[in-house]
Design a protein around this motif. Sequence first.
Motif, mmCIF file in Angstrom:
data_model
loop_
_atom_site.group_PDB
_atom_site.id
_atom_site.type_symbol
_atom_site.label_atom_id
_atom_site.label_comp_id
_atom_site.label_asym_id
_atom_site.label_seq_id
_atom_site.Cartn_x
_atom_site.Cartn_y
_atom_site.Cartn_z
ATOM 1 N N MET B 1 47.027 34.675 41.989
ATOM 2 C CA MET B 1 47.673 33.822 42.975
ATOM 3 C C MET B 1 47.627 34.483 44.335
ATOM 4 S SD MET B 1 50.936 32.511 40.840
ATOM 5 C CE MET B 1 50.638 31.568 39.363
ATOM 6 N N LYS B 10 52.722 26.837 42.274
ATOM 7 C CA LYS B 10 52.509 27.202 40.872
ATOM 8 C C LYS B 10 53.410 28.379 40.504
ATOM 9 C CE LYS B 10 48.181 28.342 39.659
ATOM 10 N NZ LYS B 10 46.758 28.287 39.343
ATOM 11 N N VAL B 18 54.215 35.887 36.062
ATOM 12 C CA VAL B 18 53.563 36.607 37.168
ATOM 13 C C VAL B 18 54.400 37.836 37.491
ATOM 14 C CG1 VAL B 18 52.607 36.375 39.484
ATOM 15 C CG2 VAL B 18 52.818 34.363 38.021
ATOM 16 N N GLU B 52 38.440 39.408 44.385
ATOM 17 C CA GLU B 52 37.824 39.312 43.069
ATOM 18 C C GLU B 52 38.795 39.723 41.962
ATOM 19 O OE1 GLU B 52 34.788 37.963 42.249
ATOM 20 O OE2 GLU B 52 34.883 37.341 44.335
ATOM 21 N N LYS B 55 41.013 36.891 41.446
ATOM 22 C CA LYS B 55 40.360 35.810 40.710
ATOM 23 C C LYS B 55 40.387 36.096 39.207
ATOM 24 C CE LYS B 55 36.367 34.232 42.764
ATOM 25 N NZ LYS B 55 34.889 34.257 42.741
ATOM 26 N N GLU B 56 40.096 37.331 38.879
ATOM 27 C CA GLU B 56 40.023 37.740 37.477
ATOM 28 C C GLU B 56 41.391 37.593 36.780
ATOM 29 O OE1 GLU B 56 37.060 40.200 35.086
ATOM 30 O OE2 GLU B 56 36.865 39.022 36.879
ATOM 31 N N LEU B 57 42.449 37.955 37.490
ATOM 32 C CA LEU B 57 43.777 38.051 36.859
ATOM 33 C C LEU B 57 44.793 37.129 37.530
ATOM 34 C CD1 LEU B 57 43.873 41.962 36.680
ATOM 35 C CD2 LEU B 57 43.235 40.401 34.839
ATOM 36 N N SER B 58 44.312 36.021 38.069
ATOM 37 C CA SER B 58 45.166 35.231 38.978
ATOM 38 C C SER B 58 46.418 34.667 38.318
ATOM 39 C CB SER B 58 44.360 34.096 39.601
ATOM 40 O OG SER B 58 43.861 33.280 38.584
ATOM 41 N N GLY B 59 46.418 34.542 36.988
ATOM 42 C CA GLY B 59 47.583 33.971 36.340
ATOM 43 C C GLY B 59 48.749 34.935 36.217
ATOM 44 N N ARG B 60 48.495 36.200 36.527
ATOM 45 C CA ARG B 60 49.565 37.173 36.336
ATOM 46 C C ARG B 60 49.769 38.032 37.576
ATOM 47 N NH1 ARG B 60 50.631 40.613 30.804
ATOM 48 N NH2 ARG B 60 52.412 41.776 31.587
ATOM 49 N N ARG B 138 30.850 44.100 40.886
ATOM 50 C CA ARG B 138 31.352 43.459 39.667
ATOM 51 C C ARG B 138 31.740 44.491 38.625
ATOM 52 N NH1 ARG B 138 27.763 38.821 38.420
ATOM 53 N NH2 ARG B 138 29.010 37.793 40.011
ATOM 54 N N ARG B 149 45.425 46.212 33.706
ATOM 55 C CA ARG B 149 45.900 45.689 32.417
ATOM 56 C C ARG B 149 46.537 46.768 31.570
ATOM 57 N NH1 ARG B 149 40.427 42.923 31.084
ATOM 58 N NH2 ARG B 149 41.019 43.429 28.953
#
Lengths: 147, 152
Positions: B1, B10, B18, B52, B55-60, B138, B149
């Motif tokens: 986010m 959201k 989050v 980036e 984008k990879e972990l946007s939900g948290r 990347r 993580r």
Amino acid sequence: MAAGLLAPMIRFAIDPVLQSQEKSGDLVNVNLSVDDITDTPQRVDWEVQQVDGWYESNINRTAWVYKDENGEIVALSPICTHLGCFVSWEGSEDYPNEFYCPCHDGRYYKDGTNVPGTPPLRPLDVYEHAVENGMLYLGEPKPREGA
Amino acid sequence: MKWLRKDLEKYVQAKEYVDTVIIPVQMFQVVDENQLEKDSFDSEVLAIFANEIEKELSGRVMLAPAYTYVKGADLGREAERLNEWIKHLKQQPFKHIFVLTLDMQWKKSEASLDANLLWLPGLKPTNLQSQEAVQVIRGQIEQISELIRSYW
């Protein structure tokens, strides 16, 4: 004349993929030969141009692409339908043969259906696709109904 | 986010999911002309990394607006201000706060920060759109995501 009217509608009803093939202008060649698609989902990245109000930009898109047991090509969006993290094929050693979301342990079966009891409430979106001259073309990701 | 209206909408719905913030910490200068290209390039690279990872972990993960300071500033003082940001963030239930920077000076002030410092080595100035650059970035993003993580 009735038949003439009917034919396009039948085609529409039978296979939505045919529809997208007709206007393949919207689909983008993602530089992947159909021969290189296996039954294991592989990551495919490509760029599309997007004009979004104030910004005109190239955005990166990604799909997980494979052939299902009937040899049909499947191109799934990697965006978790829970809160939008990036899901990976076999992203967790604990869940082989599934897509895995690292954020909240969301899981999806190979066909993209969400595993009940994990946070996502609907399957991964599916990209419109077409094949031309042996190359894969992908369009917009389309949502599907929840499991 | 990101700190954008549509994402914040959201966020209020999904707050309990989050729990992580990333603050890009970015240096700025226009005086040292020999370093202008490198410094501005670093800031572009930092923005790409931040975007980036988001984008990879946007939900948290919530990506905060970048904290910006002038090159050569007293980092002790900057750390104090940054800690105010961190204190502010912690008023929400954000459990993990990461400070992302390419400026190695921060490494020495790491202990004074109330957050996890992620220092990234910069890249050699190059075309960021090239295949090689994209591959390198990347690869690094994958590893940074994995590191974040590991705190969850």
